[in-house]
Motif scaffolding. Structure first.
Motif, PDB file in Angstrom:
ATOM      1  N   GLN A  29       0.845  -1.187   0.000  1.00  0.00           N
ATOM      2  CA  GLN A  29       0.000   0.000   0.000  1.00  0.00           C
ATOM      3  C   GLN A  29       0.887   1.247   0.000  1.00  0.00           C
ATOM      4  O   GLN A  29       2.054   1.203   0.372  1.00  0.00           O
ATOM      5  N   VAL A  33      -1.149   6.130   2.965  1.00  0.00           N
ATOM      6  CA  VAL A  33      -2.229   5.427   3.666  1.00  0.00           C
ATOM      7  C   VAL A  33      -1.776   5.067   5.069  1.00  0.00           C
ATOM      8  O   VAL A  33      -2.532   5.195   6.037  1.00  0.00           O
ATOM      9  N   MET A  36      -1.811   8.244   7.114  1.00  0.00           N
ATOM     10  CA  MET A  36      -3.174   8.594   7.488  1.00  0.00           C
ATOM     11  C   MET A  36      -3.674   7.680   8.597  1.00  0.00           C
ATOM     12  O   MET A  36      -4.331   8.117   9.541  1.00  0.00           O
ATOM     13  N   ALA A  37      -3.324   6.382   8.478  1.00  0.00           N
ATOM     14  CA  ALA A  37      -3.716   5.428   9.514  1.00  0.00           C
ATOM     15  C   ALA A  37      -3.025   5.737  10.840  1.00  0.00           C
ATOM     16  O   ALA A  37      -3.568   5.464  11.913  1.00  0.00           O
ATOM     17  N   PHE A 299      -2.285  14.770   9.932  1.00  0.00           N
ATOM     18  CA  PHE A 299      -2.863  13.434  10.117  1.00  0.00           C
ATOM     19  C   PHE A 299      -3.130  13.162  11.593  1.00  0.00           C
ATOM     20  O   PHE A 299      -4.166  12.611  11.960  1.00  0.00           O
ATOM     21  N   VAL A 385     -12.229   6.890   7.693  1.00  0.00           N
ATOM     22  CA  VAL A 385     -12.071   5.467   7.358  1.00  0.00           C
ATOM     23  C   VAL A 385     -12.431   5.231   5.891  1.00  0.00           C
ATOM     24  O   VAL A 385     -11.781   4.446   5.190  1.00  0.00           O
ATOM     25  N   LEU A 388      -9.486   6.244   3.781  1.00  0.00           N
ATOM     26  CA  LEU A 388      -8.454   5.207   3.834  1.00  0.00           C
ATOM     27  C   LEU A 388      -8.837   4.003   2.974  1.00  0.00           C
ATOM     28  O   LEU A 388      -8.021   3.482   2.208  1.00  0.00           O
ATOM     29  N   THR A 391      -8.785   4.690  -0.906  1.00  0.00           N
ATOM     30  CA  THR A 391      -7.412   4.827  -1.405  1.00  0.00           C
ATOM     31  C   THR A 391      -6.700   3.485  -1.410  1.00  0.00           C
ATOM     32  O   THR A 391      -5.994   3.148  -2.368  1.00  0.00           O
ATOM     33  N   ALA A 392      -6.908   2.687  -0.358  1.00  0.00           N
ATOM     34  CA  ALA A 392      -6.238   1.397  -0.265  1.00  0.00           C
ATOM     35  C   ALA A 392      -6.716   0.414  -1.329  1.00  0.00           C
ATOM     36  O   ALA A 392      -5.953  -0.458  -1.760  1.00  0.00           O
TER      37      ALA A 392
END
Length: 425
Positions: A29, A33, A36-37, A299, A385, A388, A391-392
């Motif tokens: 990934q 991402v 952001m996570a 973030f 969420v 995320l 995008t993932a």
């Protein structure tokens, strides 16, 4: 807040962002991402639950002002580069007609779906005092956004930037994002206009005046300055200082107009003369500090605004509804538009998959909505969420649609979706 506390916050945030970014890259990934996570990891749902005392001491509300100011600077710098990149896309005008179907349907379908689910979400998730239509229009804008920088880097890495398919996708993404930002600015203006429609009219007039000032005043002035002082695209210290002052002034103007500073930063970047050499030079100077150091703070602050209650019971159902509607709307709208433009089903589905990538742009949109009070922590968490997830899934969906043509698609997409916040042009 002491300098020691601020430095400790920076160490924790940047370390967490780097570790999560590396881990997600290892899993195929994009690093963005993972970063952001990392915001979710530092929020109340994870760190707050595992280490409540440490979390309360390190990220107490009264200790966040310094982080908030730094993250705003990073956001302004990032949106400035995004505005530059939008202006630098090649053959945009020639492709607008061909991309019309993709762009329009990629906006209309998710926008309509966002409005359709708003009556279900509004009673439970809208903050007190927020009227239905500002809430519904914000949901429509949030579901309509596409990460233009993500798509540009994916296509560039695949060697498809100058192909008809690549030009179609780039132009469509630009159309989508411009429309979504206009809609978002309108909704924010509705909220910021404390005098009702009179206030909204004042804001609208102010924006029109500012646009005239940008494109008929600042644009020719900077065109002359860059032509004289930076003919090779390499700005001197004086030119850089002038650009930064112009950037801050336009950001200040949009704040003064009760809009967010990011709108001014984006417009200032878009109004500068189109020059790939200038874009490359500015990106090399701005991105290292804004992307690597300042954006992880954004973030983290976004993660601190989340709540664990979004993962429980009925709230979890609402989150899945948002993710499903957002994904279906973008893929279906983009694919239908590409088919109308005469592309094959495989290329059409690939276009829809690319349009579904929201990335950091979505996070900026929902943070603006959160800051102005259009959404609360629970809905903010759900939309984060969703950003995320959409995008993932870009990498796997691209692999499913067009296969592995030149090199492993997971690594390909990971490297270049990451470029929304990391790679240089």
């Amino acid at each position: 807040m002491s300098v020691t506390t601020l430095l400790l916050q920076l160490v924790v945030i940047l370390t967490t962002a780097r570790v999560c970014g590396w881990l997600l890259r290892y899993l195929g990934q994009p690093s963005v991402v993972g970063e952001m996570a990392a915001g979710l990891m530092l929020g109340p749902a994870v760190m707050g639950a595992l280490f409540p005392l440490l979390h309360a001491q390190l990220f107490a509300k009264e200790l966040l002002q310094g982080l908030s100011s730094l993250s705003t600077v990073g956001l302004v710098l990032f949106m400035f580069v995004v505005g530059l990149e939008l202006r630098s896309s090649q053959n945009m005008r020639a492709q607008l007609k061909a991309a019309g179907a993709v762009g329009v349907l990629s906006v209309v379908v998710p926008l309509a779906l966002g409005l359709a689910i708003s009556p279900t979400l509004y009673p439970a998730l809208a903050p007190a005092g927020v009227a239905f239509w500002p809430f519904a229009l914000f949901m429509a804008a949030a579901l309509s956004i596409t990460a233009f920088p993500v798509m540009a880097r994916i296509l560039k890495d695949r060697g498809m930037t100058r192909t008809p398919f690549g030009q179609l996708s780039l132009s469509a993404a630009a159309v989508v994002d411009v429309f979504a930002w206009i809609l978002l600015a309108f909704v924010v203006a509705m909220v910021g206009a404390g005098e009702g429609y009179t206030g909204l009219i004042k804001i609208t007039v102010g924006v029109v005046v500012m646009l005239a000032f940008l494109f008929f005043g600042l644009k020719p002035a900077f065109a002359w300055l860059l032509r004289v002082k930076a003919p090779d695209g390499e700005p001197s210290t004086t030119v850089m200082a002038s650009l930064m002052i112009g950037l801050l002034v336009t950001s200040l103007l949009t704040e003064w107009l009760h809009l967010h500073a990011v709108f001014g930063a984006f417009l200032f970047g878009a109004c500068l003369p189109r020059d790939d050499r200038l874009l490359r030079s500015l990106s090399e100077r701005i991105e290292p500090i804004s992307i690597v150091v300042l954006m992880p703070l954004f973030f983290a602050l976004a993660g601190l605004g989340t709540t664990a209650s979004a993962f429980n019971g009925a709230s979890l159902g609402a989150m899945l509804l948002i993710i499903g509607v957002a994904t279906f709307g973008k893929i279906a709208g983009g694919a239908a538009g590409a088919r109308m433009a005469g592309y094959s089903w495989r290329d059409s589905m690939a276009t829809g998959s690319l349009m579904n990538a929201r990335g950091l742009m979505e996070l900026i949109v929902i943070k603006i909505g959160f800051d102005v009070g259009l959404i609360g922590p629970e809905l903010f968490t759900m939309l984060l969420v969703m950003a995320l997830a959409t995008t993932a899934m870009t990498g796997p969906l691209m692999t499913l649609c067009i296969g592995r043509k030149t090199k492993p698609v997971a690594a390909d997409v990971a490297a270049l979706v990451d470029a929304e916040a990391h790679a240089k042009p």
